[in-house]
Write an enzyme that holds these catalytic residues in place. Structure first.
Site, short mmCIF file in Angstrom:
data_model
loop_
_atom_site.label_atom_id
_atom_site.label_comp_id
_atom_site.label_asym_id
_atom_site.label_seq_id
_atom_site.Cartn_x
_atom_site.Cartn_y
_atom_site.Cartn_z
N SER A 29 0.80 -1.23 0.00
CA SER A 29 0.00 0.00 0.00
C SER A 29 0.83 1.28 0.00
O SER A 29 0.32 2.34 -0.34
CB SER A 29 -0.95 0.01 1.21
OG SER A 29 -0.23 0.19 2.42
N LYS A 97 0.87 4.35 6.90
CA LYS A 97 0.32 5.23 5.87
C LYS A 97 0.95 6.62 6.01
O LYS A 97 1.60 6.93 7.01
CB LYS A 97 -1.21 5.37 6.02
CG LYS A 97 -2.00 4.07 6.05
CD LYS A 97 -2.04 3.37 4.71
CE LYS A 97 -2.89 2.10 4.78
NZ LYS A 97 -2.80 1.30 3.54
#
EC number: 3.4.21.89
Length: 209
Positions: A29, A97
């Site tokens: 990701s 993230k």
């Protein structure tokens, strides 16, 4: 076990709890800033004297069952090694993230040029997104509530980040109290060792605190 060994283990545990902790990167990701099985160091010291900032890459505890896929459960010896800090955490129950929005920010996607806006200021994300990648194919317009963050993966097409959880518990926002630390560097494998610094776009007037 000798006194020296015990003392070394205590010091190691204290360092892991309060200074820095190593993690495996569990997914693609954040590609290609980070890739699967990179070992990263999440340092905790900087957040003792400053708040989380836009552009930081953070490791955080799963806020609302974002990790609903099956994960490999570490064995007992592995868990001991992770706890004392001699092995990197497997990523179980944690995500990594990039912080895009802070409490009170309005984060909008997208303007006519396809850019994400933070408080009406466009982000130039070419520095860390894949070449020709769109900042987001999913439109959104959110205001980050107090005590929370809006986070996105650098591999936008493959990241189940805040956008993917807008309709779930917490609205896709991550409680700041869930942040474990700031990913400051890749420490392994050796050919990927690098420091992780906030991109230039987050230093624009109005974005840099």
């Amino acid at each position: 076990m000798t006194t020296v060994t015990v003392l070394a283990l205590v010091i190691t545990v204290v360092l892991r709890l309060f200074v820095a902790e190593a993690f495996y990167v569990p997914s693609e990701s954040m590609y290609d800033t980070l890739t699967t099985n990179d070992r990263i160091l999440a340092e905790k010291v900087s957040y003792l004297h400053r708040d989380v900032d836009r552009g930081d890459i953070v490791v955080f505890k799963d806020p609302a069952n974002w990790l609903n896929e099956e994960q490999t459960t570490p064995g007992p010896l592995r868990r001991v090694g992770e706890f004392v800090g001699i092995l990197p955490r497997s990523g179980e129950g944690h995500l990594v993230k990039r912080v895009i929005g802070l409490p009170g920010d309005r984060v909008f996607c997208c303007d006519r040029s396809g850019r994400i806006l933070v408080n009406k200021i466009p982000l130039d994300e070419q520095e860390y997104l894949l070449k020709d990648a769109k900042p987001s194919l999913q439109p959104f317009d959110v205001v980050v509530p107090p005590g929370h963050l809006w986070v996105m993966g650098d591999n936008r097409a493959e990241s189940a980040d805040s956008r993917a959880h807008m309709g779930g518990p917490g609205g896709g926002f991550v409680p700041i109290e869930n942040v474990v630390g700031r990913a400051c560097c890749v420490i392994w494998p050796s050919d990927r060792m690098t420091m992780l610094r906030p991109p230039e776009t987050f230093k624009k007037p109005g974005l840099k605190k």
